[in-house]
Design a protein around this motif. Structure first.
Motif, mmCIF file in Angstrom:
data_model
loop_
_atom_site.group_PDB
_atom_site.id
_atom_site.type_symbol
_atom_site.label_atom_id
_atom_site.label_comp_id
_atom_site.label_asym_id
_atom_site.label_seq_id
_atom_site.Cartn_x
_atom_site.Cartn_y
_atom_site.Cartn_z
ATOM 1 N N GLY A 140 42.183 52.381 48.131
ATOM 2 C CA GLY A 140 41.660 53.010 47.038
ATOM 3 C C GLY A 140 40.644 52.112 46.211
ATOM 4 N N SER A 141 39.798 52.557 45.262
ATOM 5 C CA SER A 141 38.533 52.134 44.830
ATOM 6 C C SER A 141 38.889 51.945 43.253
ATOM 7 N N ALA A 142 38.660 50.742 42.655
ATOM 8 C CA ALA A 142 38.927 50.484 41.273
ATOM 9 C C ALA A 142 37.784 49.558 40.700
ATOM 10 N N ARG A 143 36.876 50.016 39.957
ATOM 11 C CA ARG A 143 35.759 49.432 39.596
ATOM 12 C C ARG A 143 35.954 49.112 38.118
ATOM 13 N N VAL A 144 36.427 47.955 37.877
ATOM 14 C CA VAL A 144 37.228 47.842 36.379
ATOM 15 C C VAL A 144 36.307 46.597 35.957
ATOM 16 N N VAL A 145 35.858 46.611 34.678
ATOM 17 C CA VAL A 145 34.969 45.468 33.980
ATOM 18 C C VAL A 145 35.699 44.906 32.857
ATOM 19 N N PRO A 146 35.340 43.990 32.402
ATOM 20 C CA PRO A 146 36.096 43.075 31.246
ATOM 21 C C PRO A 146 35.230 43.117 30.108
ATOM 22 N N LYS A 147 35.222 44.346 29.544
ATOM 23 C CA LYS A 147 34.287 44.579 28.417
ATOM 24 C C LYS A 147 34.551 43.950 27.199
ATOM 25 N N ARG A 148 35.944 44.193 26.828
ATOM 26 C CA ARG A 148 36.484 43.649 25.752
ATOM 27 C C ARG A 148 36.585 42.012 25.754
ATOM 28 N N LEU A 149 36.626 41.486 26.860
ATOM 29 C CA LEU A 149 36.688 39.811 27.152
ATOM 30 C C LEU A 149 35.350 39.355 26.872
ATOM 31 N N LEU A 150 34.250 40.181 27.513
ATOM 32 C CA LEU A 150 33.001 39.529 27.235
ATOM 33 C C LEU A 150 32.560 39.622 25.832
ATOM 34 N N GLU A 151 33.052 40.818 25.167
ATOM 35 C CA GLU A 151 32.576 40.983 23.739
ATOM 36 C C GLU A 151 33.221 40.160 22.753
ATOM 37 N N SER A 152 34.328 39.323 23.408
ATOM 38 C CA SER A 152 34.990 38.396 22.398
ATOM 39 C C SER A 152 34.300 37.026 22.591
ATOM 40 N N GLY A 153 33.341 36.896 23.664
ATOM 41 C CA GLY A 153 32.592 35.489 23.831
ATOM 42 C C GLY A 153 32.854 34.823 24.929
ATOM 43 N N PHE A 154 33.733 35.328 25.710
ATOM 44 C CA PHE A 154 34.298 34.564 27.054
ATOM 45 C C PHE A 154 32.938 34.630 27.964
ATOM 46 N N ARG A 155 33.011 33.512 28.412
ATOM 47 C CA ARG A 155 32.016 33.321 29.689
ATOM 48 C C ARG A 155 32.698 32.988 31.100
ATOM 49 N N PHE A 156 32.283 33.515 32.087
ATOM 50 C CA PHE A 156 33.026 33.129 33.339
ATOM 51 C C PHE A 156 32.280 31.967 34.105
ATOM 52 N N THR A 157 33.065 31.195 34.514
ATOM 53 C CA THR A 157 32.453 30.241 35.414
ATOM 54 C C THR A 157 32.304 30.404 36.625
ATOM 55 N N TYR A 158 32.802 31.495 37.257
ATOM 56 C CA TYR A 158 32.706 32.071 38.671
ATOM 57 C C TYR A 158 32.464 33.607 38.683
ATOM 58 N N PRO A 159 31.519 33.980 38.136
ATOM 59 C CA PRO A 159 31.324 35.349 38.087
ATOM 60 C C PRO A 159 31.055 36.296 39.333
ATOM 61 N N GLY A 160 30.357 35.391 40.280
ATOM 62 C CA GLY A 160 30.200 36.112 41.573
ATOM 63 C C GLY A 160 31.038 35.951 42.825
ATOM 64 N N ILE A 161 31.287 36.893 43.669
ATOM 65 C CA ILE A 161 32.281 36.739 44.672
ATOM 66 C C ILE A 161 32.213 35.342 45.668
ATOM 67 N N ASP A 162 30.859 34.998 46.067
ATOM 68 C CA ASP A 162 30.717 33.570 46.787
ATOM 69 C C ASP A 162 31.210 32.564 46.079
ATOM 70 N N GLU A 163 30.910 32.584 44.756
ATOM 71 C CA GLU A 163 31.206 31.569 43.837
ATOM 72 C C GLU A 163 32.886 31.285 43.834
ATOM 73 N N ALA A 164 33.504 32.629 43.629
ATOM 74 C CA ALA A 164 34.945 32.557 43.513
ATOM 75 C C ALA A 164 35.648 32.248 44.858
ATOM 76 N N VAL A 165 35.121 32.512 45.987
ATOM 77 C CA VAL A 165 35.687 32.236 46.949
ATOM 78 C C VAL A 165 35.431 30.610 47.553
ATOM 79 N N ARG A 166 34.342 30.103 47.142
ATOM 80 C CA ARG A 166 34.062 28.555 47.141
ATOM 81 C C ARG A 166 34.914 28.033 46.195
ATOM 82 N N ALA A 167 35.375 28.449 44.963
ATOM 83 C CA ALA A 167 36.203 27.791 44.113
ATOM 84 C C ALA A 167 37.524 27.690 44.590
ATOM 85 N N ALA A 168 37.713 28.499 45.285
ATOM 86 C CA ALA A 168 39.402 28.779 45.651
ATOM 87 C C ALA A 168 39.363 27.666 47.010
ATOM 88 N N LEU A 169 38.544 27.472 47.592
ATOM 89 C CA LEU A 169 38.406 26.469 48.801
ATOM 90 C C LEU A 169 38.359 25.056 48.279
#
Length: 298
Positions: A269-298
């Protein structure tokens, strides 16, 4: 808000363990809730199945974080295991919320885990926290899970619901199963690969929880997912790029249904969910992209 003492349920899990390490590294005292007899002063005994936790043991905590629950992807969803998944979350949350409500000096904030399974299968439609719950086992579970926090909220405690996406990590969750397959050159898309997976790096998951703990004006549901969900096909390509392995072996939908049973519906199944409230609160992601997230995990 300066938090100096936090009680964490689920501290032995992937997210709870990482959160505990992060808090302690910054000098925050963490008290872990355990199901056995406590072995040290930083442990509190509780019994989520029996809805038991001694409110007195939570005294002095500025915050309570509940990330406990049986693994959703740990095994095939038999009726017995679905009951275990449900009870481990709903009864445990109720126990903590009721204990918090009974305290003379309750914590200032109660952060309770939830999941983007709340929304069910959304297809290509982008959904944020304003969307209603979907249909099926996971949405129904999440609705009951979140509702169990009500006693704490009625007692005036700021209550935050963390609807987490698929956490990209080496040592737990879905990616702990994916990494060995892709390293061996056996990875591939699942089904047609067009389904959206709303992911988040473990680093950003923990950072988001800490942001929600510290921000006194924030309450209610927050999606904790990277800003741009990607399809399973795109995730497969990213895994191949980062690990420098071919990804030639797609897993047909029929095979997934045979192996996983009812859970296959959520994998496909497909779930295309976005963090609207988190972004509006001023939070910024360190690893926003999938390549960055995979590299960070390794």
């Amino acid at each position: 808000m300066r938090i100096s003492r936090v009680a964490v349920a689920g501290a032995s899990g992937l997210i709870g363990g990482a959160l505990t390490r992060s808090l302690r590294a910054d000098g925050v005292e963490v008290v872990r809730l355990v199901r056995r007899a406590p072995r040290s002063q930083d442990e509190i005994r509780w019994d989520p199945g029996a809805r038991f936790v001694d409110a007195g043991d939570l005294a002095g905590c500025d915050a309570v974080v509940n990330l406990a629950g049986a693994g959703v992807g740990s095994r095939r969803w038999t009726e017995t295991y679905k009951a275990r998944i449900r009870d481990s979350r709903v009864l445990g949350t109720a126990a903590l919320a009721e204990a918090i409500a009974a305290m003379d000096s309750p914590p200032r904030v109660f952060v309770n885990g939830s999941a983007i399974g709340y929304y069910g299968r959304t297809g290509d439609r982008i959904v944020d926290e304003s969307a209603p719950p979907g249909e099926g086992f996971l949405p129904e579970l999440c609705v009951r899970w979140e509702a169990a926090t009500a006693p704490a909220e009625r007692a005036g405690v700021r209550t935050v619901l963390v609807r987490s996406g698929l956490v990209v990590a080496r040592d737990g969750g879905a990616w702990a199963r994916l990494f060995p397959l892709f390293r061996a050159g056996l990875g591939g898309r699942m089904g047609d690969g067009g389904q959206y997976w709303s992911f988040v790096s473990l680093h950003d998951e923990v950072a988001a929880i800490r942001h929600l703990l510290d921000s006194e004006e924030l309450s209610g549901p927050f999606n904790v997912t990277a800003p741009e969900p990607v399809t399973n096909r795109e995730i497969t390509a990213a895994m191949g790029r980062v690990l420098k392995r071919p990804t030639p072996f797609p897993v047909p939908a029929a095979v997934l249904r045979t192996v996983l049973g009812e859970m296959a519906g959520d994998v496909l199944g497909s779930a295309r969910v976005v963090p609207k409230r988190l972004l509006e609160s001023g939070f910024r992601f360190t690893y926003p992209g999938i390549d960055e997230a995979v590299r960070a995990a390794l």
